[in-house]
Design an enzyme around this catalytic site. Sequence first.
Site, PDB file in Angstrom:
ATOM      1  N   SER A  11      -2.299   0.185  -5.625  1.00 44.88           N
ATOM      2  CA  SER A  11      -0.873   0.315  -5.952  1.00 44.88           C
ATOM      3  C   SER A  11      -0.035  -0.334  -4.851  1.00 44.88           C
ATOM      4  O   SER A  11      -0.499  -0.504  -3.719  1.00 44.88           O
ATOM      5  CB  SER A  11      -0.551   1.817  -6.053  1.00 44.88           C
ATOM      6  OG  SER A  11       0.835   2.033  -6.077  1.00 44.88           O
ATOM      7  N   TYR A 148       6.652  11.258   9.733  1.00 44.00           N
ATOM      8  CA  TYR A 148       6.375   9.929   9.159  1.00 44.00           C
ATOM      9  C   TYR A 148       6.714   8.831  10.173  1.00 44.00           C
ATOM     10  O   TYR A 148       5.874   7.977  10.486  1.00 44.00           O
ATOM     11  CB  TYR A 148       7.173   9.736   7.862  1.00 44.00           C
ATOM     12  CG  TYR A 148       6.866   8.423   7.191  1.00 44.00           C
ATOM     13  CD1 TYR A 148       5.726   8.270   6.419  1.00 44.00           C
ATOM     14  CD2 TYR A 148       7.711   7.324   7.355  1.00 44.00           C
ATOM     15  CE1 TYR A 148       5.429   7.051   5.816  1.00 44.00           C
ATOM     16  CE2 TYR A 148       7.417   6.105   6.754  1.00 44.00           C
ATOM     17  CZ  TYR A 148       6.272   5.979   5.984  1.00 44.00           C
ATOM     18  OH  TYR A 148       5.974   4.770   5.403  1.00 44.00           O
ATOM     19  N   LYS A 152       4.151   6.305  12.272  1.00 41.37           N
ATOM     20  CA  LYS A 152       4.227   4.844  12.159  1.00 41.37           C
ATOM     21  C   LYS A 152       4.531   4.202  13.520  1.00 41.37           C
ATOM     22  O   LYS A 152       4.097   3.068  13.786  1.00 41.37           O
ATOM     23  CB  LYS A 152       5.270   4.452  11.107  1.00 41.37           C
ATOM     24  CG  LYS A 152       4.897   4.891   9.688  1.00 41.37           C
ATOM     25  CD  LYS A 152       3.581   4.289   9.206  1.00 41.37           C
ATOM     26  CE  LYS A 152       3.322   4.510   7.734  1.00 41.37           C
ATOM     27  NZ  LYS A 152       2.058   3.929   7.275  1.00 41.37           N
ATOM     28  N   VAL A 181      10.231  -0.547  -0.006  1.00 38.50           N
ATOM     29  CA  VAL A 181       9.540  -1.465  -0.914  1.00 38.50           C
ATOM     30  C   VAL A 181       9.377  -0.750  -2.254  1.00 38.50           C
ATOM     31  O   VAL A 181       9.021   0.435  -2.286  1.00 38.50           O
ATOM     32  CB  VAL A 181       8.143  -1.851  -0.373  1.00 38.50           C
ATOM     33  CG1 VAL A 181       7.517  -2.948  -1.227  1.00 38.50           C
ATOM     34  CG2 VAL A 181       8.224  -2.290   1.085  1.00 38.50           C
TER      35      VAL A 181
HETATM   36  N1  LIG Z   1       7.117   1.816  -0.185  1.00 41.76           N
HETATM   37  C1  LIG Z   1       7.838   1.787   0.917  1.00 41.76           C
HETATM   38  O1  LIG Z   1       9.098   1.853   0.885  1.00 41.76           O
HETATM   39  C2  LIG Z   1       7.146   1.639   2.259  1.00 41.76           C
HETATM   40  C3  LIG Z   1       7.942   1.242   3.355  1.00 41.76           C
HETATM   41  C4  LIG Z   1       7.351   1.076   4.594  1.00 41.76           C
HETATM   42  C5  LIG Z   1       6.000   1.314   4.745  1.00 41.76           C
HETATM   43  N2  LIG Z   1       5.254   1.714   3.679  1.00 41.76           N
HETATM   44  C6  LIG Z   1       3.823   1.954   3.913  1.00 41.76           C
HETATM   45  O2  LIG Z   1       3.091   1.075   3.082  1.00 41.76           O
HETATM   46  C7  LIG Z   1       1.800   1.620   2.816  1.00 41.76           C
HETATM   47  C8  LIG Z   1       1.513   1.523   1.329  1.00 41.76           C
HETATM   48  O3  LIG Z   1       2.461   2.289   0.624  1.00 41.76           O
HETATM   49  P1  LIG Z   1       2.975   1.940  -0.845  1.00 41.76           P
HETATM   50  O4  LIG Z   1       4.451   1.993  -0.781  1.00 41.76           O
HETATM   51  O5  LIG Z   1       2.311   0.728  -1.356  1.00 41.76           O
HETATM   52  O6  LIG Z   1       2.471   3.265  -1.610  1.00 41.76           O
HETATM   53  P2  LIG Z   1       1.836   3.550  -3.045  1.00 41.76           P
HETATM   54  O7  LIG Z   1       2.346   2.605  -4.087  1.00 41.76           O
HETATM   55  O8  LIG Z   1       2.041   5.015  -3.258  1.00 41.76           O
HETATM   56  O9  LIG Z   1       0.269   3.257  -2.837  1.00 41.76           O
HETATM   57  C9  LIG Z   1      -0.519   4.066  -2.004  1.00 41.76           C
HETATM   58  C10 LIG Z   1      -1.982   3.628  -2.085  1.00 41.76           C
HETATM   59  O10 LIG Z   1      -2.721   4.385  -1.119  1.00 41.76           O
HETATM   60  C11 LIG Z   1      -3.771   5.104  -1.755  1.00 41.76           C
HETATM   61  N3  LIG Z   1      -3.929   6.389  -1.046  1.00 41.76           N
HETATM   62  C12 LIG Z   1      -2.994   7.360  -0.902  1.00 41.76           C
HETATM   63  N4  LIG Z   1      -3.508   8.405  -0.222  1.00 41.76           N
HETATM   64  C13 LIG Z   1      -4.797   8.080   0.060  1.00 41.76           C
HETATM   65  C14 LIG Z   1      -5.864   8.752   0.712  1.00 41.76           C
HETATM   66  N5  LIG Z   1      -5.728  10.016   1.168  1.00 41.76           N
HETATM   67  N6  LIG Z   1      -7.054   8.122   0.837  1.00 41.76           N
HETATM   68  C15 LIG Z   1      -7.226   6.854   0.341  1.00 41.76           C
HETATM   69  N7  LIG Z   1      -6.253   6.185  -0.292  1.00 41.76           N
HETATM   70  C16 LIG Z   1      -5.063   6.785  -0.438  1.00 41.76           C
HETATM   71  C17 LIG Z   1      -3.326   5.250  -3.225  1.00 41.76           C
HETATM   72  O11 LIG Z   1      -4.388   5.388  -4.149  1.00 41.76           O
HETATM   73  P3  LIG Z   1      -5.055   6.833  -4.547  1.00 41.76           P
HETATM   74  O12 LIG Z   1      -3.906   7.771  -4.830  1.00 41.76           O
HETATM   75  O13 LIG Z   1      -5.936   6.564  -5.718  1.00 41.76           O
HETATM   76  O14 LIG Z   1      -5.836   7.263  -3.343  1.00 41.76           O
HETATM   77  C18 LIG Z   1      -2.629   3.903  -3.431  1.00 41.76           C
HETATM   78  O15 LIG Z   1      -3.597   2.903  -3.697  1.00 41.76           O
HETATM   79  C19 LIG Z   1       1.832   3.061   3.360  1.00 41.76           C
HETATM   80  O16 LIG Z   1       1.177   3.084   4.609  1.00 41.76           O
HETATM   81  C20 LIG Z   1       3.320   3.350   3.536  1.00 41.76           C
HETATM   82  O17 LIG Z   1       3.563   4.290   4.556  1.00 41.76           O
HETATM   83  C21 LIG Z   1       5.793   1.880   2.438  1.00 41.76           C
END
Ligand SMILES: NC(=O)c1ccc[n+]([C@@H]2O[C@H](COP(=O)([O-])OP(=O)(O)OC[C@H]3O[C@@H](n4cnc5c(N)ncnc54)[C@H](OP(=O)(O)O)[C@@H]3O)[C@@H](O)[C@H]2O)c1
Length: 258
Positions: A11, A148, A152, A181
């Site tokens: 995702s 959080y 980070k 994002v």
């Molecule tokens: N979206 C934002 O605004 C944003 C901004 C800055 C940084 N980030 C960072 O970007 C990274 C990715 O986030 P995203 O926004 O792409 O989130 P997302 O769409 O919710 O995707 C999260 C992914 O991580 C996996 N995951 C979650 N918990 C897990 C666990 N305990 N073990 C293994 N896999 C796990 C999920 O799959 P399963 O549920 O199947 O495990 C999914 O594939 C994160 O580190 C987040 O902190 C996000």
Amino acid sequence: MTTSLITGATSGIGAAFARRLGADGHGLVLVARDEQRLAATAADLRQRYGVEVEVLPADLTEDDGIAAVEARLRDRARPVDVLVNNAGAGNRGTFLDVPVADEVRMLRLHCEAVLRLTAAAVGAMRERRYGFVVNVASVAAFMPRGTYGASKAWVVRFTEGVAAEAAGSGVRLLALCPGFVRTEFHARAGMDAGRLPAVAWLDADAVVTACLRDLALRRTVSVPSVRYKLVVALARHVPSRLYAAASTRAGRRFDPKL
Ligand SMILES: NC(=O)c1ccc[n+]([C@@H]2O[C@H](COP(=O)([O-])OP(=O)(O)OC[C@H]3O[C@@H](n4cnc5c(N)ncnc54)[C@H](OP(=O)(O)O)[C@@H]3O)[C@@H](O)[C@H]2O)c1
């Protein structure tokens, strides 16, 4: 063939890394918890890009889940050239509202898993004098924003430290620090991010493009987009307590209960 292992590859930002690295011809190892979704993502990537795709179901908040991915990274017979430590999650509400056990689970996912997987990957990469590690942090690393932001901030400092230690070894590391994002992140945490202005949002594919460009430029920290570079520059000059107050107000707005 180059092989890339991506955590949280089903995702959002992780899926965008998988698409981009698959399109570039990398073999892929996809890690996440949901096995059906992993299988569907792998089938789609194989069909689209004709690359080898392995799936490795693992919960990176659990010791055995982290250990399974460490073992894959240490497997000298099937070397991994690129590790993307991307899996992450948020907790809704401010620090005092969130059960401590949930915050500890977040630290395990954002810090312990990143530390252990980086150690496993860099150890094997140094022997081959080749490899890259991308640790996904956030712009929240640069401002006081509860557990959080603190986790980070650890990812950024940890990555910078290991990058310096690995200098000249053929292994490079980078901390990726995106702003908001459009992914499943906020909905999964039960956060209401609907009121954020359109300008606040970044596209996951554009974030990955910026990250890989910064990696090629040998940077150790990547902040995609001019607007978030300005946010980070401001964060270095605005007193922490002002940012903390603004950030706490924003955190409360994300929680429909408050
Ligand atoms: N979206 C934002 O605004 C944003 C901004 C800055 C940084 N980030 C960072 O970007 C990274 C990715 O986030 P995203 O926004 O792409 O989130 P997302 O769409 O919710 O995707 C999260 C992914 O991580 C996996 N995951 C979650 N918990 C897990 C666990 N305990 N073990 C293994 N896999 C796990 C999920 O799959 P399963 O549920 O199947 O495990 C999914 O594939 C994160 O580190 C987040 O902190 C996000």
